[in-house]
Design an enzyme around this catalytic site. Structure first.
Site, short mmCIF file in Angstrom:
data_model
loop_
_atom_site.label_atom_id
_atom_site.label_comp_id
_atom_site.label_asym_id
_atom_site.label_seq_id
_atom_site.Cartn_x
_atom_site.Cartn_y
_atom_site.Cartn_z
N HIS A 48 -8.87 10.92 12.34
CA HIS A 48 -9.09 9.50 12.59
C HIS A 48 -8.80 9.18 14.06
O HIS A 48 -7.73 9.52 14.58
CB HIS A 48 -8.20 8.64 11.68
CG HIS A 48 -8.59 7.21 11.74
ND1 HIS A 48 -9.49 6.65 10.86
CD2 HIS A 48 -8.25 6.22 12.60
CE1 HIS A 48 -9.68 5.38 11.16
NE2 HIS A 48 -8.93 5.09 12.23
N ALA A 49 -9.75 8.52 14.72
CA ALA A 49 -9.64 8.30 16.17
C ALA A 49 -8.41 7.48 16.54
O ALA A 49 -8.07 6.52 15.86
CB ALA A 49 -10.89 7.58 16.66
N HIS A 64 -14.16 1.83 21.96
CA HIS A 64 -12.98 1.23 21.32
C HIS A 64 -11.70 1.92 21.81
O HIS A 64 -10.75 1.25 22.23
CB HIS A 64 -13.12 1.35 19.80
CG HIS A 64 -11.93 0.85 19.05
ND1 HIS A 64 -11.85 -0.43 18.55
CD2 HIS A 64 -10.74 1.44 18.73
CE1 HIS A 64 -10.67 -0.60 17.96
NE2 HIS A 64 -9.98 0.53 18.05
N GLU A 65 -11.68 3.22 21.73
CA GLU A 65 -10.45 3.96 22.09
C GLU A 65 -10.13 3.79 23.57
O GLU A 65 -8.97 3.63 23.94
CB GLU A 65 -10.59 5.45 21.74
CG GLU A 65 -10.74 5.73 20.25
CD GLU A 65 -9.68 5.06 19.39
OE1 GLU A 65 -8.55 4.84 19.86
OE2 GLU A 65 -9.99 4.72 18.23
N HIS A 90 -8.20 0.80 24.43
CA HIS A 90 -6.74 0.97 24.29
C HIS A 90 -6.15 1.63 25.54
O HIS A 90 -5.13 1.20 26.07
CB HIS A 90 -6.42 1.87 23.09
CG HIS A 90 -6.67 1.23 21.75
ND1 HIS A 90 -6.12 0.04 21.38
CD2 HIS A 90 -7.35 1.68 20.65
CE1 HIS A 90 -6.47 -0.24 20.11
NE2 HIS A 90 -7.22 0.74 19.67
N GLU A 113 -6.86 -4.14 19.80
CA GLU A 113 -8.01 -3.59 19.06
C GLU A 113 -9.34 -4.18 19.53
O GLU A 113 -10.40 -3.67 19.16
CB GLU A 113 -7.84 -3.85 17.55
CG GLU A 113 -6.63 -3.18 16.93
CD GLU A 113 -6.62 -1.67 17.08
OE1 GLU A 113 -7.69 -1.08 17.31
OE2 GLU A 113 -5.52 -1.08 17.01
N HIS A 140 -5.23 4.06 7.08
CA HIS A 140 -4.20 3.09 7.48
C HIS A 140 -3.18 2.82 6.39
O HIS A 140 -2.13 2.26 6.67
CB HIS A 140 -4.87 1.79 7.93
CG HIS A 140 -5.81 2.00 9.10
ND1 HIS A 140 -7.01 2.64 8.98
CD2 HIS A 140 -5.71 1.66 10.40
CE1 HIS A 140 -7.63 2.69 10.14
NE2 HIS A 140 -6.86 2.10 11.03
N TYR A 152 -7.32 -5.73 12.93
CA TYR A 152 -8.76 -5.49 13.13
C TYR A 152 -9.59 -6.72 12.75
O TYR A 152 -10.67 -6.93 13.28
CB TYR A 152 -9.23 -4.28 12.32
CG TYR A 152 -8.48 -3.01 12.65
CD1 TYR A 152 -8.68 -2.35 13.86
CD2 TYR A 152 -7.56 -2.47 11.76
CE1 TYR A 152 -7.99 -1.19 14.17
CE2 TYR A 152 -6.87 -1.30 12.05
CZ TYR A 152 -7.09 -0.67 13.26
OH TYR A 152 -6.40 0.48 13.56
O1 X8Z Z 1 -8.81 2.63 13.08
C1 X8Z Z 1 -9.62 2.19 13.86
C2 X8Z Z 1 -9.76 2.76 15.26
C3 X8Z Z 1 -8.47 3.26 15.79
S1 X8Z Z 1 -7.35 1.98 16.12
C4 X8Z Z 1 -10.74 3.91 15.25
N1 X8Z Z 1 -10.48 1.20 13.47
C5 X8Z Z 1 -10.44 0.65 12.13
C6 X8Z Z 1 -10.90 1.65 11.08
O2 X8Z Z 1 -11.46 2.69 11.45
O3 X8Z Z 1 -10.72 1.39 9.89
C7 X8Z Z 1 -11.50 0.57 14.30
C8 X8Z Z 1 -12.24 -0.32 13.36
C9 X8Z Z 1 -11.37 -0.53 12.16
ZN ZN Z 2 -7.96 0.86 17.74
#
Ligand code: X8Z
Ligand code: ZN
Length: 625
Positions: free
Chosen positions: A369-370, A399-400, A403, A427, A527, A537
């Site tokens: 996960h990024a 997105h990254e 940050h 975010e 998450h 988010y």
């Molecule tokens: O988790 C993330 C990023 C890292 S902060 C890739 N996001 C959420 C997800 O993937 O569920 C970005 C969009 C929502």
């Molecule tokens: Zn993020």
């Protein structure tokens, strides 16, 4: 990402820094000395903690897990000790900046028990849940296994309802073994939150927004009420089109959309099924949004890296193949970097390119996960991703990097202020930049050769809304579930049932097959096991349109909002940089006001952006009745 909400990722040196409170009335000078010491200790702790966490996520094994658990334990202890000491200064009149640091220290308390045994148990559980998710795989009957990155690609591209159901169910089985540990993890966090004077951990999480938890919940509901009508039109439209494509497999009598048909493992963003739901009216159908995956593959290949598609599990492929994947992934990141440098930001440091993880290593489990990191809290910036060349990763790269550029911009602040104005701001930065990836921008950088006319806006907006609008109720459902789990409104015996009730209520989606309490579907979303709050988010989806509009204005752009790209605008960059440099040093409302002129979460710019689509969807749905 690992943002050191000052208190999350801390560690070590507790006994060396904590001092016995004296009984004499404290002075401002003592408060200053305390804050200096706290900032230094938190900086060291966050750095030590990040080194360990980086290892735990890029080399998942017993040792890295134990090490990160230990450092988190020490970090939480440090935070709890500092918070206790800070209360000595509660009644002292302090300069605004010092009072704010004291406040942030206290509201950012870790939900961690004082009892050392319980604290150790909690940090062990946290590390092992993160590891369990990272190791998660779906293996089919033939023994072929898929990690989450392969599953995501499959869910995005497959158009066979049965196949989708199979892989959906397969991936969701990752959650079930986490259930007992998760239940205990919640209990332990709640002990910690109560010790800090909160009702429960959800209450503690919602306290970090320069307003009361109740005011915060009201703000979120207000914004959702502004956006829900647009979501409902989108849902109705997409459901009809899915029924046209899949027939009975999509046609539930209760009006829900089966979650496996939406092009995403969690049905959180639907842009990948644009081909299924694209307008059929030939006047519109002729305008196809740029096929970024094809354009990127072509342009990167021209840079002399042949792109291979790896469909096998990690471990497959030769060294040569891996090298080419890495080179292509680096090219993907460079697109993002060059957008930021066009705004006047300095390029990323050399160490970023040396230390980041850009692709799935072939020899081991990692958390794919990024995420974006600033390991030393100054300039050791990194991303950790498993990049493929496609649309989703193009957006995620921006997105990254949002940050990373934020982290670097606020690195002159005291440690306690080295954070986003609130977590939703963090975010939203890269996403606000990515909204500038318009056809005119893509033309500028050679990813398309034609810029479509105004009539093409509906197809394009639909593509964007499938990601941006569809996401909102998913984010709300996720954290509403967690808040209710923390508060006890949802009992462990109902974890899964309540999860689907909320998904149905907010999103209008349903699981492809009957679920039971033998499942633990929330565990299949990173998450949840990794305990990253999610409402951030939701906020970010809205803020990003506020920021985007502000930067478009600063760049001198005139015209419909959805066609603006501020690429190359130093004026937009300066505006952004001012916001980023402030970090968390002032209430976010003030930061937002300087940036946008408004001091509250406002869905107005998002509604303005999608206004033409909203009208079009209403017409389509009315005609289909
Ligand atoms: O988790 C993330 C990023 C890292 S902060 C890739 N996001 C959420 C997800 O993937 O569920 C970005 C969009 C929502
Ligand atoms: Zn993020």
């Amino acid at each position: 990402m690992r943002i050191p909400s000052v208190l999350l990722a801390c560690s070590l040196v507790v006994s060396a820094v904590a001092q016995k409170p004296s009984t004499a009335p404290p002075t401002v000078a003592e408060a200053k000395a305390f804050l200096d010491r706290a900032n230094a200790a938190l900086l060291k702790a966050a750095t030590d903690g990040s080194h360990a966490e980086w290892l735990a996520e890029t080399y998942i094994n017993e040792d890295s897990e134990a090490t990160t658990a230990l450092l988190n334990e020490q970090g939480s202890k440090l935070s709890l000790d500092l918070i206790e000491e800070s209360h000595r200064f509660d009644k002292v009149t302090l300069p605004t900046e010092m009072r704010r640091q004291m406040m942030l220290l206290q509201v950012g308390a870790p939900a961690a028990p004082h009892d050392p045994k319980l604290l150790a148990e909690e940090t062990r559980l946290a590390a092992s849940l993160t590891g369990a998710y990272g190791k998660g795989k779906y293996c089919d009957a033939s023994g072929k296994c898929m990690g989450v990155d392969d599953v995501d690609t499959f869910m995005a591209k497959t158009r066979d309802a049965n196949e989708l159901t199979k892989v959906w169910v397969g991936w969701h089985s990752v959650g079930a073994p986490m259930r007992k540990d998760y239940e205990r993890f919640i209990e332990l966090q709640n002990i910690g939150a109560k010790e800090q004077g909160y009702k429960d951990t959800g209450d503690l999480w919602r306290a970090g927004y320069d307003m009361t938890p109740a005011q915060f919940s009201a703000e979120v509901n207000r914004a959702w009420a502004q956006l829900e009508p647009l979501y409902r039109e989108l849902h109705t439209y997409v459901r009809h089109r899915l029924i046209a494509k899949y027939g009975a497999a999509a046609d539930r009598k209760d009006g829900m959309i089966p979650a496996q048909l939406l092009g995403n493992t969690w049905a959180q963003e639907w842009g990948n099924i644009y081909d299924v739901v694209a307008p059929t009216d030939p006047k519109l159908a002729q305008f196809k949004p740029v096929n970024l995956e094809a354009a990127l593959s072509r342009q990167i290949a021209e840079k002399d890296h042949r792109i291979f598609k790896i469909t096998d599990s990690p471990g497959a492929g030769s060294d040569e193949l891996q090298k080419q994947k890495l080179a292509a992934a680096e090219d993907m990141v460079k697109y993002g970097e060059s957008f930021f440098t066009s705004l006047g930001f300095q390029p990323l440091p050399k160490t970023f390119w040396e230390r980041s993880q850009f692709v799935h290593p072939r020899d081991r489990d990692v958390v794919c996960h990024a995420s974006a990191w600033d390991v030393d809290q100054v300039e050791d910036l990194r991303v950790k991703m498993c990049i493929e060349v496609n649309d989703d990763y193009f957006t995620t790269v921006h997105h990254e990097l949002g940050h990373n550029f934020y982290q670097r911009a606020y690195n002159q602040q005291p440690m306690i202020f080295r954070s986003g104005a609130n977590d939703g701001f963090h975010e939203a930065i890269g996403d606000a930049i990515a909204l500038s990836i318009t056809p005119s921008y893509l033309k500028k950088i050679g990813l398309t050769d034609s810029e479509p006319p105004a009539e093409a806006d509906i197809p394009l907006q639909l593509r964007t809304a499938l990601d941006k609008i569809a996401f909102l109720p998913f984010a709300l459902a996720l954290d509403t579930w967690r808040w209710q789990v923390f508060s006890g409104e949802i009992k462990p015996a109902d974890y899964n049932k309540a999860w689907w009730q909320l998904r149905e209520k907010y999103q209008g989606v349903a699981p492809p097959v009957e679920r039971s309490e033998a499942d633990f579907d929330p565990g299949a979303k990173m998450h949840v096991p990794s305990n990253v709050p999610y409402v951030r988010y939701f906020l970010a989806r809205i803020y990003q349109f506020q920021f985007y509009k502000a930067m478009c204005d600063a760049s001198g752009y005139k015209g419909p909002l959805n066609r603006c790209s501020f690429y190359g605008s130093k004026a937009a960059g300066d505006k952004l940089n001012t916001m980023l440099m402030a970090g968390q040093s002032q209430p976010w409302q003030q930061t937002l006001k300087t940036m946008t002129g408004s001091d509250h979460l406002d869905a107005g710019p998002m509604m303005e952006y999608f206004a033409p689509l909203y009208n079009w969807l209403k017409q389509q749905n009315a005609a289909a009745k």
